[in-house]
Design a protein around this motif. Structure first.
Motif, PDB file in Angstrom:
ATOM      1  N   PRO A  90       2.878   3.755   1.924  1.00 10.47           N
ATOM      2  CA  PRO A  90       3.417   2.799   0.960  1.00 10.47           C
ATOM      3  C   PRO A  90       2.415   2.494  -0.157  1.00 10.47           C
ATOM      4  CG  PRO A  90       2.743   1.654   2.929  1.00 10.47           C
ATOM      5  CD  PRO A  90       2.585   3.120   3.202  1.00 10.47           C
ATOM      6  N   PRO A  91       2.912   2.141  -1.338  1.00  7.50           N
ATOM      7  CA  PRO A  91       2.017   1.717  -2.403  1.00  7.50           C
ATOM      8  C   PRO A  91       1.332   0.401  -2.033  1.00  7.50           C
ATOM      9  CG  PRO A  91       4.263   2.041  -3.221  1.00  7.50           C
ATOM     10  CD  PRO A  91       4.282   2.220  -1.755  1.00  7.50           C
ATOM     11  N   ALA A  92       0.303   0.017  -2.789  1.00  6.21           N
ATOM     12  CA  ALA A  92      -0.494  -1.161  -2.465  1.00  6.21           C
ATOM     13  C   ALA A  92       0.329  -2.446  -2.525  1.00  6.21           C
ATOM     14  CB  ALA A  92      -1.686  -1.244  -3.415  1.00  6.21           C
TER      15      ALA A  92
END
Length: 117
Positions: free
Chosen positions: A83-85
């Motif tokens: 997942p992105p940050a």
């Protein structure tokens, strides 16, 4: 064997240049219709609709729709695994915090392997 092929080629070439006699064409069509009627009577020819995959492809909008669905699935898998940050990590949500997953309870492995005197 080459002689036989040469002789056959001569006959095939002659047949290509002459039209088929109408009586022969009529006999071929009559015979084919009789065979079809016999198979239909025996139940060998069963009319079927499109298969399940063709129906699914049509319901999804053809190959373009299936390609879009495959792309969306791959993107969802990618975002789920890495997942992105700005999104929460689903693995961390399911298995708890990282502190719970540390095998040595926060100790350094090198410190655990040092023998005490």
């Amino acid at each position: 064997m080459a002689e036989t092929e040469t002789e056959l080629d001569v006959f095939f070439a002659a047949a290509r240049h002459e039209p088929m006699p109408q009586a022969l064409a009529d006999r071929m069509v009559t015979d084919a219709l009789e065979v079809q009627a016999g198979r239909a009577a025996a139940g060998a020819i069963v009319p079927r609709g499109p298969g399940i995959w063709a129906q699914l492809r049509g319901a999804l909008g053809g190959w373009a729709g299936m390609g879009g669905l495959a792309t969306a699935c791959a993107t969802g898998l990618w975002i789920g695994l890495a997942p992105p940050a700005f999104l929460p990590d689903p693995v961390q949500l399911v298995y708890g915090s990282q502190e719970d997953g540390e095998p040595f309870g926060g100790f350094d492995l090198a410190g655990l392997l040092v023998e005490e005197n």
